[in-house]
Design an enzyme around this catalytic site. Structure first.
Site, PDB file in Angstrom:
ATOM      1  N   LYS A 288       0.815  -1.216   0.000  1.00 36.89           N
ATOM      2  CA  LYS A 288       0.000   0.000   0.000  1.00 36.89           C
ATOM      3  C   LYS A 288       0.846   1.262   0.000  1.00 36.89           C
ATOM      4  O   LYS A 288       0.449   2.272  -0.580  1.00 36.89           O
ATOM      5  CB  LYS A 288      -0.955   0.009   1.202  1.00 36.89           C
TER       6      LYS A 288
ATOM      7  N   LYS B 289     -10.511  -3.316  -4.185  1.00 33.20           N
ATOM      8  CA  LYS B 289     -11.246  -2.058  -4.336  1.00 33.20           C
ATOM      9  C   LYS B 289     -10.385  -1.003  -5.000  1.00 33.20           C
ATOM     10  O   LYS B 289     -10.885  -0.072  -5.607  1.00 33.20           O
ATOM     11  CB  LYS B 289     -11.633  -1.509  -2.957  1.00 33.20           C
TER      12      LYS B 289
ATOM     13  N   LYS C  79      -4.808  -9.944  -6.712  1.00 34.63           N
ATOM     14  CA  LYS C  79      -6.015 -10.062  -5.894  1.00 34.63           C
ATOM     15  C   LYS C  79      -7.107  -9.122  -6.409  1.00 34.63           C
ATOM     16  O   LYS C  79      -6.802  -8.004  -6.821  1.00 34.63           O
ATOM     17  CB  LYS C  79      -5.592  -9.654  -4.473  1.00 34.63           C
TER      18      LYS C  79
END
Ligand code: TYM
Length: 337
Positions: free
Chosen positions: A116, A202, A199
């Site tokens: 992230k 969102k 994966k």
């Protein structure tokens, strides 16, 4: 058995962006099954959401939407607790204590932070770095012992156990129990429809990579039709999925939605061309998701309905967390007046 003797579950979803099929199959659908023999707390984790910038109006909208999705998927909000994290101060309180228990070296190993934060780690918020400590606090503020999540949360739960153990050791008191991750079924890791090695998420810039819980039948059909596959027909046995990430993912989704083993899906659909399997998968997705989407729309349109659920949940969650926080304060040595 009375309610208070049932094992306690805690799990959460971030109110960021659209809820997708990965969140549903990896988490929420399993919660619906587990609620029958557990006492459950399901949390919309808005404190976690702001570890990266969120538009305030959008955060409020998404918080309501995630709560509505939990109820629309079949969680009983009277028997169980659905609430948003910021409404219960225990999460932030305990997270601070855990910031002082967890070691930098532990957090440095977290793969999700590395992903992230990206290349510019210096620019990541301190909150994003300390994110797993808050997750540990979420669970342990209620001494929950079972945590049903998708595969991507496993490392965070291992860290939560390290924190619990160190806290107990440092204070010389067995305050916290060990947590058992529950990672269920063939869809614990749903992959992107555009790339079977990534994966479903969102934050993927391509909406074509995921199926959102609120997608209509046409959108679902289009996304499944465009989903990446390979030129071979589906194999008739599971071993034939080896090295075929996209095929494995679509079979896993089908298996997750029907509660079948992937081998049983292949017995039924193996040797068919992908076009036939995709048509069956589309029908299944529409039949599974459209009732949820319409119930979400109904709940969200009903003035004050979601707020009432969250208010009642937060009140009950505050009552459950209060004695745990008192025990922690005492163990740490905070003066209680
Ligand atoms: P979040 O909001 O990213 O995801 C919510 C749940 O959905 C699962 N999930 C998936 N499962 C299968 N395939 C996928 N592609 C996929 N993407 C997401 C996640 O594993 C998760 O179970 N940190 C958590 C929220 C959280 C939490 C907690 C969870 C905060 N505190 C305490 C458990 C206990 C998160 O970001 O989930």
């Amino acid at each position: 058995m009375t309610a208070h003797t049932l094992p306690r579950i805690f799990s959460g979803v971030q109110p960021t962006g659209n809820l997708h099929l990965g969140n549903y199959l990896g988490a929420i659908r399993n919660w619906v099954k587990l609620q029958h023999d557990h006492e459950c707390l399901f949390c919309v984790v808005d404190l976690h959401a702001i570890t990266v910038w969120q538009d305030p109006a959008e955060l409020r909208r998404a918080t309501r939407e995630v709560a509505a999705a939990m109820v629309a998927s079949g969680i009983d909000a009277e028997k169980h607790i659905i609430f948003h994290q910021s409404a219960v101060p225990a999460h932030a309180q305990l997270a601070w204590v855990f910031n002082c228990v967890a070691r930098m070296g532990w957090l440095n190993r977290m793969t999700q932070f590395k992903e992230k934060a990206g290349k510019d780690r210096e620019a990541a918020s301190v909150g994003l770095y300390a994110y797993p400590n808050l997750m540990a606090a979420d669970i342990l503020a209620y001494k929950a012992t079972r945590v049903p999540v998708g595969d991507d949360q496993k490392q965070h739960l291992e860290l939560a156990n390290d924190i619990a153990q160190k806290f107990n050791h440092d204070t010389g008191r067995a305050v916290f129990p060990m947590i058992e991750p529950i990672i269920m079924g063939p869809a614990a890791r749903v992959m992107s429809l555009r790339d079977g090695t990534k994966k479903m998420s969102k934050s993927d810039p391509s909406d074509q990579s995921r199926i959102n819980l609120t997608d209509d039948a046409d959108a679902i059909a289009l996304k499944v039709r465009r989903a990446k596959t390979d030129p071979e027909p589906l194999p008739s046995e599971e071993a034939g999925l080896e090295g075929r990430a996209e095929a494995r993912n679509l079979v896993g989704i089908y298996a997750g939605l029907t509660d079948l083993h992937p081998a049983a899906v292949l017995t039924e659909h193996g040797n068919k061309p992908f076009s036939a399997f995709k048509a069956a998968l589309t029908d299944l997705l529409v039949a599974s998701l459209s009732p949820i989407a319409s119930e979400m729309r109904r709940l969200l349109a009903e003035e004050g309905a979601v707020e009432a659920i969250l208010r009642s949940g937060a009140e009950r969650a505050r009552a459950l967390s209060a004695p745990v926080i008192a025990e922690v304060e005492d163990a740490v040595g905070f003066l209680r007046t």
